[in-house]
Design a protein around this motif. Structure first.
Motif, mmCIF file in Angstrom:
data_model
loop_
_atom_site.group_PDB
_atom_site.id
_atom_site.type_symbol
_atom_site.label_atom_id
_atom_site.label_comp_id
_atom_site.label_asym_id
_atom_site.label_seq_id
_atom_site.Cartn_x
_atom_site.Cartn_y
_atom_site.Cartn_z
ATOM 1 N N ARG A 1 0.826 -1.210 0.000
ATOM 2 C CA ARG A 1 0.000 0.000 0.000
ATOM 3 C C ARG A 1 0.858 1.256 0.000
ATOM 4 O O ARG A 1 0.509 2.259 -0.621
ATOM 5 N N LEU A 2 1.963 1.195 0.721
ATOM 6 C CA LEU A 2 2.839 2.376 0.782
ATOM 7 C C LEU A 2 3.791 2.428 -0.411
ATOM 8 O O LEU A 2 4.656 3.307 -0.480
ATOM 9 N N HIS B 1 1.131 -1.159 12.768
ATOM 10 C CA HIS B 1 0.284 -0.340 11.899
ATOM 11 C C HIS B 1 -0.732 -1.207 11.153
ATOM 12 O O HIS B 1 -1.905 -0.844 11.022
ATOM 13 N N CYS C 1 -3.898 0.123 9.334
ATOM 14 C CA CYS C 1 -3.818 -0.272 7.923
ATOM 15 C C CYS C 1 -4.267 -1.721 7.796
ATOM 16 O O CYS C 1 -3.559 -2.584 7.269
ATOM 17 N N PRO D 1 -9.041 0.077 5.512
ATOM 18 C CA PRO D 1 -8.041 0.684 6.402
ATOM 19 C C PRO D 1 -8.549 2.016 6.958
ATOM 20 O O PRO D 1 -9.351 2.696 6.312
ATOM 21 N N CYS E 1 -7.822 5.139 7.196
ATOM 22 C CA CYS E 1 -6.923 6.164 6.653
ATOM 23 C C CYS E 1 -7.158 7.540 7.285
ATOM 24 O O CYS E 1 -6.225 8.337 7.385
ATOM 25 N N CYS F 1 -4.811 7.984 10.026
ATOM 26 C CA CYS F 1 -3.421 7.602 9.756
ATOM 27 C C CYS F 1 -2.562 8.813 9.410
ATOM 28 O O CYS F 1 -2.900 9.593 8.520
ATOM 29 N N ASN G 1 -1.372 9.392 5.778
ATOM 30 C CA ASN G 1 -2.380 9.667 4.761
ATOM 31 C C ASN G 1 -1.882 10.649 3.693
ATOM 32 O O ASN G 1 -2.078 10.449 2.505
ATOM 33 N N CYS H 1 0.410 8.845 1.283
ATOM 34 C CA CYS H 1 0.005 7.497 0.850
ATOM 35 C C CYS H 1 -0.911 7.613 -0.357
ATOM 36 O O CYS H 1 -1.863 8.382 -0.342
HETATM 37 S S1 SF4 Z 1 -3.365 6.060 4.554
HETATM 38 FE FE1 SF4 Z 1 -2.454 4.819 6.197
HETATM 39 S S2 SF4 Z 1 -4.051 3.337 6.739
HETATM 40 FE FE2 SF4 Z 1 -4.588 4.205 4.736
HETATM 41 S S3 SF4 Z 1 -3.748 2.763 3.240
HETATM 42 FE FE3 SF4 Z 1 -2.239 4.407 3.546
HETATM 43 S S4 SF4 Z 1 -0.880 3.614 5.160
HETATM 44 FE FE4 SF4 Z 1 -2.727 2.360 5.193
#
Ligand code: SF4
Length: 199
Positions: free
Chosen positions: A136-137, A171, A176, A181, A183, A186, A189, A192
């Motif tokens: 995801r990151l 996390h 996440c 998730p 977000c 987070c 955010n 990401c």
């Molecule tokens: S914003 Fe944070 S919780 Fe949402 S997908 Fe990205 S890392 Fe994961």
């Protein structure tokens, strides 16, 4: 959903990784192994690998019944303890090469043990949370745990490997999460751009 531009250059990617590490430090400054010794009775009964190695499988199985899959676990623990006693003088080895020869200790477990028990940064722990959050990151495009680990150790400074592993696992459990998730809560955010972000 907040739209974020992907970094284009090597320098931008590096900067983004540094930002991710900073935000993780803010969110999870004291992250450590999520597994706890919550069975002091067990370790009173079997204080050393010699004691586990000498245990009868059905007795150990009944001692760890509450953990599920207790028969297989008892067999694995006794096998691992025997190897540690026979080959390593009863002490859990401190290198990845040696530790991964212990039955049941593949790279992931070996990295956890070396990092958490000995403070040795042997690699990055790649479990289901690290696979998901790393993707995801956009810290990796791979799905194979060994390749994911190779990607991560290239971009994360070695002195951060232990903490980073714990932080990402925390996390993945806290925010996440696999489905939907959290977000909005987070701190990553703003940097990401995961396709399944929810805020
Ligand atoms: S914003 Fe944070 S919780 Fe949402 S997908 Fe990205 S890392 Fe994961």
């Amino acid at each position: 959903m907040t739209r974020i531009a992907k970094p284009k250059t090597q320098a931008e990617r590096k900067l983004r990784v540094a930002q991710i590490l900073r935000k993780l430090d803010e969110m999870y400054p004291d992250a450590t192994c999520a597994l706890h010794h919550n069975s002091p009775g067990l370790f009173r009964k079997y204080p050393t690998p010699v004691d586990f190695a000498a245990a009868r499988q059905e007795v150990l199985a009944s001692d760890i019944r509450s953990t599920g899959f207790f028969n297989n676990k008892a067999k694995s623990v006794i096998g691992a303890a025997k190897k540690i006693v026979d080959q390593f003088g009863g002490k859990v080895p401190q290198t990845l090469e040696e530790l991964t020869t212990v039955p049941g200790a593949a790279r992931k477990t070996a990295n956890v043990v070396l990092g958490t028990a000995y403070g040795i940064a042997s690699g990055v722990v790649v479990d289901t949370h690290v696979l998901r959050v790393g993707k995801r990151l956009d810290l990796t495009k791979n799905t194979d745990p060994v390749k994911v680990e190779q990607d991560l150790i290239k971009i994360i400074p070695q002195e951060k490997w232990i903490l980073f592993s714990h932080q990402i696992i925390h996390h993945g459990r806290a925010l996440c999460i696999a489905r939907k998730p959290k977000c909005a809560e987070c701190k990553l955010n703003a940097i990401c751009y995961a396709p399944d972000k929810t805020a």
